[in-house]
Motif scaffolding. Structure first.
Motif, PDB file in Angstrom:
ATOM      1  N   LEU A 163      28.512  30.371 -21.585  1.00 63.24           N
ATOM      2  CA  LEU A 163      28.170  30.564 -20.312  1.00 63.24           C
ATOM      3  C   LEU A 163      28.436  29.329 -19.596  1.00 63.24           C
ATOM      4  N   ALA A 220      27.339  39.487  -6.651  1.00 63.91           N
ATOM      5  CA  ALA A 220      27.139  39.263  -8.158  1.00 63.91           C
ATOM      6  C   ALA A 220      28.485  39.073  -8.825  1.00 63.91           C
ATOM      7  N   SER A 225      26.964  33.289  -9.368  1.00 65.49           N
ATOM      8  CA  SER A 225      25.918  34.374  -9.595  1.00 65.49           C
ATOM      9  C   SER A 225      26.171  34.765 -10.905  1.00 65.49           C
ATOM     10  N   ALA A 226      27.234  34.935 -11.215  1.00 59.92           N
ATOM     11  CA  ALA A 226      27.420  35.470 -12.973  1.00 59.92           C
ATOM     12  C   ALA A 226      26.693  34.365 -13.796  1.00 59.92           C
ATOM     13  N   ASP A 229      23.039  34.529 -13.354  1.00 58.02           N
ATOM     14  CA  ASP A 229      22.210  35.719 -13.799  1.00 58.02           C
ATOM     15  C   ASP A 229      22.334  35.817 -15.498  1.00 58.02           C
ATOM     16  N   GLY A 230      23.644  35.312 -15.918  1.00 59.46           N
ATOM     17  CA  GLY A 230      23.957  35.365 -17.463  1.00 59.46           C
ATOM     18  C   GLY A 230      22.807  34.460 -18.049  1.00 59.46           C
ATOM     19  N   ASP A 233      19.377  35.990 -17.985  1.00 55.80           N
ATOM     20  CA  ASP A 233      19.248  37.316 -18.897  1.00 55.80           C
ATOM     21  C   ASP A 233      18.980  36.615 -20.507  1.00 55.80           C
ATOM     22  N   PRO A 242      25.624  38.093 -22.708  1.00 61.62           N
ATOM     23  CA  PRO A 242      25.615  38.779 -21.498  1.00 61.62           C
ATOM     24  C   PRO A 242      27.259  39.163 -21.028  1.00 61.62           C
ATOM     25  N   ASP A 245      28.597  39.222 -17.447  1.00 62.44           N
ATOM     26  CA  ASP A 245      28.780  38.025 -16.760  1.00 62.44           C
ATOM     27  C   ASP A 245      29.846  36.727 -17.452  1.00 62.44           C
TER      28      ASP A 245
END
Length: 267
Positions: A163, A220, A225-226, A229-230, A233, A242, A245
């Motif tokens: 990520l 999103a 945001s990705a 959020d990733g 998560d 994820p 994402d």
């Protein structure tokens, strides 16, 4: 008869005569030296240091200690830390790099470096290495502070690494695209404006479910945001990988880096 050839043997052209040997340094050494220089310049810049280190740190401490934003169930620091890590990547790879590169382009620094033995792609590689070094320092600092505030991370470290790498690639491409197409003053204003907008609407501090459904669906798809959020998560909920994402970040990375390579102007 005394020979005079001994005093001029250094110019005879024989192999190994000159010390040091003339010519460009190895490419790896040039990239490493340029990356060190870029990192020192970044860390010495007070405004960029404020943006990349101080602001994410203050946001993490403030919103973890003061109940201002409803972050849902669980400890606030568990929600905030992944978002602030994403914000740190955004501030370094996008905002800081866009502003610095934009003014280097304006003052002719990039043009002069482009005429040096260092290839242009190697200069961009050195800038990317500088960004990665700065991000490592940021992440270590923010992790220590978050742990002191009671953060309990979970999940797969490989997923976190993927990520962060894809997020860095996406933001770097967008930052270089902005720096290579806009004037320096426009880059300065636009980069800071985007930073503030994504801070509010990128799921960093305010959960996306606080926005209307249609707006949240669009937000999103943003890279910050990705990334936030990733990371959330994985680090909060213990997700393995994820993929959604990661896919969003991969698309932004390809589009951003491709557009930067196509439209970047060195002068």
């Amino acid at each position: 008869m005394t020979s005079t050839t001994g005093g001029t043997s250094g110019t005879s052209g024989a192999p190994g005569t000159y010390s040091p040997k003339p010519g460009a340094a190895p490419l790896s050494r040039m990239i490493r030296a340029q990356a060190v220089l870029e990192t020192k310049m970044l860390l010495r810049n007070g405004e960029q240091l404020l943006l990349t280190v101080v602001i994410p740190t203050l946001l993490l401490v403030l919103f973890s200690a003061v109940d201002v934003v409803d972050t849902g169930e669980g400890e606030a620091v568990d929600f905030l830390t992944p978002g602030v890590l994403a914000l740190a990547v955004l501030s370094t790879a996008f905002t800081g790099q866009a502003i610095a590169t934009g003014f280097e382009r304006r003052y002719g620094v990039l043009k002069r470096l482009g005429a040096s033995p260092l290839p242009r792609w190697a200069l961009m590689a050195a800038k990317t290495l500088s960004v990665l070094v700065t991000e490592v320092l940021q992440i270590v600092l923010l992790t220590v502070i978050a742990l002191a505030l009671g953060w309990s991370p979970h999940g797969n470290p490989l997923a976190v690494l993927l990520l962060l790498v894809l997020g860095t690639a996406a933001f770097s491409g967008l930052g270089l695209l902005m720096a290579g197409t806009l004037k320096a003053e426009a880059t300065l204003a636009a980069a800071n404006l985007v930073f503030l907008l994504l801070l509010v609407g990128g799921g960093v501090i305010v959960p996306l479910d606080k926005f209307p459904g249609g707006v949240a669906a669009v937000l999103a798809l943003l890279p910050v945001s990705a990334l936030s959020d990733g990371l959330r998560d994985v680090l909060r909920d213990g997700a393995a990988m994820p993929w959604g994402d990661l896919g969003i970040l991969a698309v932004w990375a390809v589009l951003g880096l491709g557009a930067a390579a196509r439209f970047f102007r060195w002068e």
